[in-house]
Scaffold this active site. Structure first.
Site, PDB file in Angstrom:
ATOM      1  N   HIS A   1      27.671  47.708  19.808  1.00 20.51           N
ATOM      2  CA  HIS A   1      29.068  47.284  19.998  1.00 20.51           C
ATOM      3  C   HIS A   1      29.278  45.858  19.498  1.00 20.51           C
ATOM      4  CE1 HIS A   1      30.508  50.857  22.008  1.00 20.51           C
ATOM      5  NE2 HIS A   1      29.468  50.848  22.822  1.00 20.51           N
TER       6      HIS A   1
ATOM      7  N   GLU B   1      24.874  52.473  24.209  1.00 14.26           N
ATOM      8  CA  GLU B   1      25.385  53.068  22.968  1.00 14.26           C
ATOM      9  C   GLU B   1      24.999  52.262  21.728  1.00 14.26           C
ATOM     10  OE1 GLU B   1      29.276  55.225  25.008  1.00 14.26           O
ATOM     11  OE2 GLU B   1      29.546  53.276  24.062  1.00 14.26           O
TER      12      GLU B   1
ATOM     13  N   ASP C   1      33.276  43.432  21.965  1.00 12.05           N
ATOM     14  CA  ASP C   1      33.045  44.815  21.544  1.00 12.05           C
ATOM     15  C   ASP C   1      33.362  44.944  20.063  1.00 12.05           C
ATOM     16  OD1 ASP C   1      32.726  47.780  21.686  1.00 12.05           O
ATOM     17  OD2 ASP C   1      32.903  47.390  23.840  1.00 12.05           O
TER      18      ASP C   1
END
Length: 797
Positions: free
Chosen positions: A274, A338, A203
């Site tokens: 990410h 995302e 991440d």
């Protein structure tokens, strides 16, 4: 080193030298998850004592390992260690627990456990099924039975899981956890009959898995210079370097440890978003070239992998090649969530890729959306060539979904329903039921700092992963999983606190058929399982022992139109409850709750506590404010609550109960677009208003409401109140209007009060227009985006 769940209580063994110290304890099969079928007989029970052995068919090494696990489980509870013996064909053992295989058992993870006074037989179609039979037997024995003989009731259990995928997730990127805790986590999965460990390894805040072809991923990407203090984007940092990663050998050790417990480890390499930790190590793979740094903050970031860069795509293939060497699981999680499209829209390489691949914008998707789909499909084809399949978060539905992808639905259940309808296999992990980083109680003042939200044990238990699907669509729901994201979870103790006992509720969702589920019964069985947590020094959350309160509103039957609030209180063990209504601390000298509900007709401050011999529960607090709008009919005209946050609907605005600063508790209702207009019939608060003169109608001069502000969660407050009145609900005249400043602090979290006072006026109907914040302010991470508006209680005086 042994994990806590495997720790042998050696001190107890010494105390057992004298057989005269032995006692008898009764076992029962009221375990979690509840087996599908338990049939008891009146025959003599089986006596489990230090003379018992555990047998398996000689040569079956998997059943031998199962037997050794069961022997260890019994030793944990009782202090004595049943010997493990292999039996040849036709050979039998007296006074033994026998493990075996039975091809007639239909389910691969199913088992039959048969108990007589002479023996216990655990059969499964596979060794896997036998392992779950061992778990049931393990949990049937009292957790603390040092030196005791155990009486196991005669009868049979026929059991199998509802779902084939029963998972738990752990994020080790935001905060890193040592290898021994990962093993402990896997032991907890085994205790709860789960079979999948989803390991989130990469991440923005840290790359946690060694990739030998790209050593900088761990040399650089596993370390951040500091970590944000408090909530995300607080602007405060601790200036303490933070890092950690797992070598490939350590990861393989975890895979083997899990396999021995019939648990599959699914690795996650989140892409193409990410990826800040990877970009910090290899900046040429970003659209801008950097500089980049491993993020010290939480959130979503615009810098993602450059999909137009051949080097980036080769990097992903190389990483996945090593991941598939470490992890044998059929599924490999590639994230897909995302990933902002901002950089791609301005990147020449990405735009060239869009043109070369003929990716088009249409009404549903942008060309950049399809660029993400191109990336997903590319990686899917590569993993397919390795004999693997991809799984991704439900954002992979945004664009052209990779054809064989399994979808993990986290933004509610709608993504999973859509994917199932499209023919994709689905894992349900909706955040409102399965995000274990969310708070476990509505009262957050004594809780550790967290991301927010509200997912109590009962909410987890209420999940039905196949709800709203046809029988054919439901076949695509492989199972359910809970996620533990660790932005605010820095220690192993905190991690335990967040997952236990919610993990027990999830276990029953995953294993037990819905017609067998019953929350009240579950809460009666839960204390038995909690004794296992206590014995093994787990830092479990104790909210389940607090008072559970429900508040309902009723209309009086005398035709007056007035109403009341009824507070219903309960505990899982029926502990006595004492309460006050004046805000004072309740004691045994206070009024004792009689179980029929506390009727509240005027403003009050309820305080209630359960008092047990071992001490008091947390005090439950609730304030009620009765005003002229309370219990009155109310209608929302125009903008309606978003379905996800509709909860009780408009009646929540006039129920006499104000919400706390957590918008997810059900006390607030949330709106995503448009101002809110509510019309309240004040006549009902003064009896039947039909035929009344204006003079008989209520007089008002003050209106107020409340809104949650949680700018970090894109929740903003009100910007204006307008009050109008009417006698006929048709023709309204404005009596007051007030503007409020737009909230500019991107980090603010509070409950704000908005009020307006005006010259007294008599009216039956009052219309309140609540103006929303039109857009998130400049400097906010979501600048220009539409924020939520959460409101509660319109008070009229």
């Amino acid at each position: 080193m042994l994990t806590k769940l495997n720790h042998v209580l050696l001190a107890g063994v010494v105390a057992l030298a004298c057989s005269s110290c032995q006692t008898e304890k009764k076992a029962d099969y009221q375990v979690i998850p509840l087996p599908q079928e338990v049939v008891l007989t009146q025959e003599k029970p089986f006596l489990l004592n230090k003379n018992v052995s555990i047998t398996y068919p000689e040569g079956n090494l998997l059943l031998k390992r199962n037997a050794e696990f069961l022997s260890g489980y019994i030793r944990q509870a009782t202090g004595y260690t049943p010997p493990v013996k292999g039996l040849k064909d036709g050979e039998t053992a007296k006074h033994a627990i026998n493990l075996g295989l039975d091809a007639d058992i239909a389910n691969k993870e199913g088992y039959v456990l048969t108990t007589t006074s002479e023996s216990i037989q655990i059969n499964g179609q596979t060794e896997n099924g036998v392992f779950y039979g061992c778990q049931t037997l393990r949990k049937s024995i009292p957790a603390e039975a040092q030196g005791a003989d155990i009486l196991l009731p005669a009868g049979s259990i026929k059991d199998e899981p509802r779902f084939t995928y029963r998972g738990m997730h752990l994020d080790v990127c935001r905060h890193f956890f040592p290898l021994e805790f990962i093993k402990e986590y896997i032991d907890l999965l085994a205790l709860h009959n789960m079979n999948t460990f989803h390991w989130h390894l990469t991440d923005d805040q840290g790359w946690r898995i060694e990739i030998k072809k790209y050593p900088k991923l761990t040399e650089v990407g596993s370390k951040r210079n500091c970590t944000v203090v408090g909530k995300a984007r607080s602007g405060k940092y601790d200036n303490i370097p933070y890092g950690g990663f797992y070598t490939q050998e350590q990861a393989k050790e975890i895979v083997k440890y899990a396999q021995e417990r019939y648990i599959t480890v699914i690795p996650e390499v989140d892409l193409p978003g990410h990826m800040l930790a990877a970009l910090a190590a290899y900046p040429d793979m970003g659209c801008t070239g950097g500089p980049y740094k491993v993020s010290p903050d939480w959130g979503i970031f615009e810098d993602v992998l450059c999909i137009g860069n051949e080097q980036s795509m080769q990097f992903l293939e190389d990483v996945m090649a090593e991941i598939t060497e470490i992890f044998p699981s059929k599924l490999v999680h590639i994230g897909g969530d995302e990933a902002p499209r901002t950089r791609w829209a301005k990147c020449p390489k990405c735009q060239a890729r869009i043109k070369a691949e003929g990716l088009k914008t249409d009404k549903q998707h942008t060309a950049e959306d399809r660029l993400q789909s191109y990336c997903m499909t590319h990686i899917e084809k590569f993993l397919n060539s390795k004999g693997r399949q991809i799984i991704g978060w439900d954002e992979i539905l945004e664009g052209d979904v990779a054809p064989n992808a399994t979808v993990m639905s986290w933004r509610g259940t709608s993504g999973g329903i859509k994917a199932a309808q499209m023919g994709h296999d689905v894992i349900m992990t909706p955040n409102l039921y399965c995000y274990f980083d969310y708070l476990q109680t509505a009262d957050s003042k004594d809780e550790p700092l967290g991301i927010g939200g509200y997912v109590p044990v009962e909410k987890v238990y209420s999940l039905d992963p196949t709800a709203a699907l046809t029988e054919e669509q439901a076949k695509h729901i492989l199972g359910a999983q809970a996620n533990l994201w660790t932005e605010y979870i820095a220690t192993t103790e905190h991690a335990e606190y967040m997952i236990l006992p919610r993990m027990a509720a999830l276990a029953e969702v995953q294993w037990t058929q819905p017609e067998k589920k019953d929350y009240a019964d579950f809460t009666q069985r839960l204390p038995r399982l909690i004794k296992f947590y206590q014995r093994d020094s787990m830092n479990y959350a104790k909210h389940i022992f607090d008072i559970q309160a429900e508040y309902t509103t009723t209309q009086e039957e005398d035709g007056s139109g007035s109403g009341a609030i009824v507070a219903t209180l309960r505990t899982i063990d029926n502990a006595p409850i004492y309460y006050t209504l004046d805000g004072t601390e309740p004691t045994t000298a206070s009024e004792q709750y009689n179980g029929t509900g506390i009727v509240i007709r005027q403003s009050a401050d309820l305080r209630a506590v359960a008092i047990r011999p071992e001490g008091k529960s947390k005090v439950t607090e609730k304030s009620f404010y009765i005003n002229k709008a309370t219990f009155c009919p109310i209608e929302l005209t125009g903008t309606q609550p978003t379905p996800k946050y509709a909860f009780k609907g408009a009646t929540a605005l006039v129920d006499g109960m104000s919400g706390i600063d957590n918008y997810a508790t059900g006390e607030w209702i949330g709106f995503l677009d448009g101002d809110v207009t509510a019309v309240i019939d004040l006549g009902a608060s003064n009896g039947n208003a039909a035929g009344k003169t204006v003079a008989e109608l209520p007089e008002i001069k003050h209106v107020s409401t409340h809104a949650v502000i949680d700018m970090g969660a894109w929740v903003a407050g009100c910007t204006g109140l307008t009050v109008s009145v009417s006698d006929d609900n048709k023709s309204f005249r404005e009596v007051a209007a007030k503007e409020f400043p737009v909230e500019m602090d991107s980090r603010k979290k509070a409950v704000a009060n908005y009020e307006v006072t005006f010259e007294p006026v008599k009216a039956r109907y009052v219309k309140v227009l609540i103006k929303r914040t039109p857009a998130l302010p400049k400097g906010h991470p979501g600048e220009g985006g539409i924020p939520f508006l959460f409101i509660d209680e319109i008070e009229v005086e």
